[in-house]
Design a protein around this motif. Structure first.
Motif, short mmCIF file in Angstrom:
data_model
loop_
_atom_site.label_atom_id
_atom_site.label_comp_id
_atom_site.label_asym_id
_atom_site.label_seq_id
_atom_site.Cartn_x
_atom_site.Cartn_y
_atom_site.Cartn_z
N GLN A 1 -19.83 -14.16 57.03
CA GLN A 1 -18.90 -15.02 57.76
C GLN A 1 -19.33 -15.10 59.22
OE1 GLN A 1 -16.22 -16.77 56.32
NE2 GLN A 1 -16.43 -17.81 58.28
N TYR B 1 -22.54 -28.59 58.00
CA TYR B 1 -22.06 -29.90 57.53
C TYR B 1 -20.60 -30.11 57.94
CZ TYR B 1 -26.11 -29.51 54.43
OH TYR B 1 -27.37 -29.37 53.94
N LEU C 1 -16.83 -32.22 57.10
CA LEU C 1 -16.04 -32.37 55.87
C LEU C 1 -16.50 -33.53 54.99
CD1 LEU C 1 -12.41 -31.59 57.11
CD2 LEU C 1 -13.80 -30.26 55.53
N TYR D 1 -15.85 -26.90 59.30
CA TYR D 1 -17.24 -27.19 58.98
C TYR D 1 -17.70 -26.21 57.90
CZ TYR D 1 -17.30 -30.10 63.12
OH TYR D 1 -17.03 -31.09 64.03
N PHE D 2 -18.76 -26.57 57.22
CA PHE D 2 -19.36 -25.70 56.21
C PHE D 2 -20.79 -25.41 56.61
CE2 PHE D 2 -15.98 -28.01 54.15
CZ PHE D 2 -15.33 -27.01 53.43
N TYR D 3 -21.23 -24.19 56.35
CA TYR D 3 -22.64 -23.88 56.58
C TYR D 3 -23.24 -23.38 55.27
CZ TYR D 3 -20.74 -19.17 57.62
OH TYR D 3 -20.07 -17.96 57.58
N ARG D 4 -24.47 -23.86 55.01
CA ARG D 4 -25.15 -23.57 53.75
C ARG D 4 -26.52 -22.99 54.03
NH1 ARG D 4 -28.94 -25.68 50.22
NH2 ARG D 4 -28.47 -25.32 48.01
N ILE E 1 -22.60 -20.98 50.46
CA ILE E 1 -21.89 -21.84 51.41
C ILE E 1 -20.66 -21.11 51.90
CG2 ILE E 1 -20.62 -24.01 51.69
CD1 ILE E 1 -22.35 -25.17 49.44
N LYS E 2 -20.37 -21.24 53.19
CA LYS E 2 -19.16 -20.64 53.79
C LYS E 2 -18.53 -21.67 54.72
CE LYS E 2 -20.00 -15.76 53.34
NZ LYS E 2 -19.03 -15.55 52.28
N LYS E 3 -17.27 -21.42 55.04
CA LYS E 3 -16.48 -22.31 55.88
C LYS E 3 -16.31 -21.69 57.26
CE LYS E 3 -12.11 -22.65 54.83
NZ LYS E 3 -10.82 -23.01 54.24
#
Length: 194
Positions: A105, A135, A137, A169-172, A187-189
């Protein structure tokens, strides 16, 4: 910004190793602090810095530069000089060597405007290609944090959300061995609050 320097330690030599706990305090909780390590080339034992707040280990060398955000105006660290067994005994429960692929996280979360994303790559000597993207939404890429070949270890990448709007946002992360033997993605938020 003012500078501080630790020039030497007056404790006697210890055969097993050394442990120093210290904290960095700033009057501004969003202050950036650059930890710079020079003159380490003459030290025979490995040197590790543990961020006790984020649980992030760093292996230091003469060129190590670590930029931190004090977040709440204070960060706690432990400096360990000694072999891996000594470091493990004094690690405050922080894992020093990664045993699995992981995307952690981001810290801090929520953030404004900067945050750090940490990840780990296990193994001994395999080279991996790592991409870490952020990324919105709508699924549109808004930042490329990492696109590089990396060896096993713990890593972190900084996101500066200064030009982004408040929101989720999301990160991958995608990690693929260069030899094509294994791969990992996660992927996490995260949340930006301005």
């Amino acid at each position: 910004s003012p500078e501080a320097e630790l020039t030497h330690d007056i404790r006697p030599v210890n055969d097993e190793g050394y442990v120093w706990d210290f904290k960095i305090q700033t009057p501004d909780e969003k202050a950036h602090v650059l930890l710079s390590f020079d003159g380490l080339s003459g030290v025979a034992l490995p040197i590790r810095l543990l961020d006790l707040d984020t649980k992030m280990p760093y292996t230091l060398n003469d060129a190590s530069r670590i930029e931190i955000n004090t977040n709440r105006g204070e960060r706690h660290f432990r400096l360990i000089v000694g072999n891996l067994e000594f470091a493990k005994k004094n690690s405050a429960g922080i894992q020093l060597v990664p045993t699995e692929f992981a995307l952690y996280q981001n810290y801090p979360n929520p953030f404004n405007p900067e945050t750090v994303v940490r990840y780990s790559i296990p193994g001994n000597s395999v080279l991996y290609h790592v991409t870490l993207k952020v990324y919105n939404l709508l699924g549109q890429e808004v930042a490329l944090l990492v696109d590089a070949d990396q060896s096993p270890g713990f890593y972190e990448a900084k996101l500066d959300g200064g030009t982004l709007s408040s929101g989720v946002y999301f990160y991958r992360i995608a990690i693929n061995s260069v030899a094509g033997e294994s791969s990992y993605s996660s992927i996490k938020k995260m949340m930006l609050l301005k």
